[in-house]
Design a protein around this motif. Sequence first.
Motif, PDB file in Angstrom:
ATOM      1  N   ASP A  24      49.482  31.645  32.838  1.00 34.93           N
ATOM      2  CA  ASP A  24      48.640  32.689  32.248  1.00 34.93           C
ATOM      3  C   ASP A  24      48.316  32.460  30.774  1.00 34.93           C
ATOM      4  OD1 ASP A  24      48.296  34.306  34.534  1.00 34.93           O
ATOM      5  OD2 ASP A  24      50.314  35.110  34.277  1.00 34.93           O
ATOM      6  N   THR A  25      48.733  31.333  30.213  1.00 32.78           N
ATOM      7  CA  THR A  25      48.459  31.054  28.805  1.00 32.78           C
ATOM      8  C   THR A  25      46.967  30.786  28.632  1.00 32.78           C
ATOM      9  OG1 THR A  25      50.660  30.078  28.561  1.00 32.78           O
ATOM     10  CG2 THR A  25      49.039  29.558  26.859  1.00 32.78           C
ATOM     11  N   PRO A  26      46.323  31.465  27.688  1.00 35.25           N
ATOM     12  CA  PRO A  26      44.880  31.242  27.489  1.00 35.25           C
ATOM     13  C   PRO A  26      44.563  29.795  27.119  1.00 35.25           C
ATOM     14  CG  PRO A  26      45.622  33.181  26.281  1.00 35.25           C
ATOM     15  CD  PRO A  26      46.849  32.483  26.779  1.00 35.25           C
ATOM     16  N   ILE A  27      43.465  29.297  27.697  1.00 31.35           N
ATOM     17  CA  ILE A  27      42.985  27.953  27.407  1.00 31.35           C
ATOM     18  C   ILE A  27      41.505  28.046  27.040  1.00 31.35           C
ATOM     19  CG2 ILE A  27      42.501  25.652  28.332  1.00 31.35           C
ATOM     20  CD1 ILE A  27      44.836  26.059  30.278  1.00 31.35           C
ATOM     21  N   ILE A  28      41.168  27.433  25.916  1.00 28.29           N
ATOM     22  CA  ILE A  28      39.768  27.292  25.507  1.00 28.29           C
ATOM     23  C   ILE A  28      39.434  25.818  25.632  1.00 28.29           C
ATOM     24  CG2 ILE A  28      38.134  27.463  23.603  1.00 28.29           C
ATOM     25  CD1 ILE A  28      39.836  29.794  22.511  1.00 28.29           C
ATOM     26  N   LEU A  29      38.368  25.522  26.351  1.00 29.21           N
ATOM     27  CA  LEU A  29      37.909  24.156  26.535  1.00 29.21           C
ATOM     28  C   LEU A  29      36.617  23.977  25.748  1.00 29.21           C
ATOM     29  CD1 LEU A  29      38.694  21.600  28.196  1.00 29.21           C
ATOM     30  CD2 LEU A  29      37.119  22.413  29.936  1.00 29.21           C
ATOM     31  N   MET A  30      36.599  22.977  24.853  1.00 30.58           N
ATOM     32  CA  MET A  30      35.433  22.756  23.997  1.00 30.58           C
ATOM     33  C   MET A  30      34.765  21.429  24.336  1.00 30.58           C
ATOM     34  SD  MET A  30      36.723  23.825  20.204  1.00 30.58           S
ATOM     35  CE  MET A  30      37.491  22.247  20.010  1.00 30.58           C
TER      36      MET A  30
ATOM     37  N   GLY B  33      40.184  17.178  29.209  1.00 26.92           N
ATOM     38  CA  GLY B  33      40.658  18.547  29.003  1.00 26.92           C
ATOM     39  C   GLY B  33      40.727  19.373  30.279  1.00 26.92           C
ATOM     40  N   LEU B  34      39.836  19.107  31.215  1.00 25.06           N
ATOM     41  CA  LEU B  34      39.872  19.829  32.487  1.00 25.06           C
ATOM     42  C   LEU B  34      41.091  19.417  33.308  1.00 25.06           C
ATOM     43  CD1 LEU B  34      38.200  21.993  33.845  1.00 25.06           C
ATOM     44  CD2 LEU B  34      36.883  20.199  34.969  1.00 25.06           C
ATOM     45  N   GLN B  35      41.395  18.127  33.320  1.00 22.55           N
ATOM     46  CA  GLN B  35      42.590  17.655  34.019  1.00 22.55           C
ATOM     47  C   GLN B  35      43.847  18.225  33.359  1.00 22.55           C
ATOM     48  OE1 GLN B  35      41.458  13.539  33.440  1.00 22.55           O
ATOM     49  NE2 GLN B  35      41.452  13.207  35.662  1.00 22.55           N
ATOM     50  N   LEU B  36      43.863  18.255  32.029  1.00 21.25           N
ATOM     51  CA  LEU B  36      45.003  18.834  31.320  1.00 21.25           C
ATOM     52  C   LEU B  36      45.132  20.315  31.655  1.00 21.25           C
ATOM     53  CD1 LEU B  36      47.362  18.747  29.380  1.00 21.25           C
ATOM     54  CD2 LEU B  36      45.723  18.919  27.477  1.00 21.25           C
TER      55      LEU B  36
END
Length: 133
Positions: free
Chosen positions: A91-97, A76-79
């Motif tokens: 600027d699109t919000p990203i939530i990483l879980m 997910g971090l690479q994505l």
Amino acid sequence: MPHFELQKNEEIKHTQTTIVIVEDDNAIGLFLTLAFSEETPYRSILVPTAERALRVIETVKPDLFILDYQLPEMDGLQLSRELRMQQAFYDTPIILMSANLPRGAFAQLKVIGIAKPFDLDELLDTVNRLLNQ
């Protein structure tokens, strides 16, 4: 009802706020899509890998991403890095879980981290806050 992967040439008109969920654990992915369909006005699209997410965004411009950190092949971090390199998603919000969140890169990538297991109300509040800024 949540949308799962789009057909190859399917085009979706952007009339509803859209969230792309990238989660390889089917139970969690289905739980999230069901929660968004029942608790919010948002449409969710569930994909199991980062590679498929990159294909989906060729035809859909999501308003927010929810990414699992531990994905196969590309995490997910690479994505998040790949998305930030595209002007359309800068600027699109990203939530990483994740249960094991790597906090170091969050600030530079403008990513919000949520630990698993997560509180659904907290996640929904975070999504609403990010989409209504």
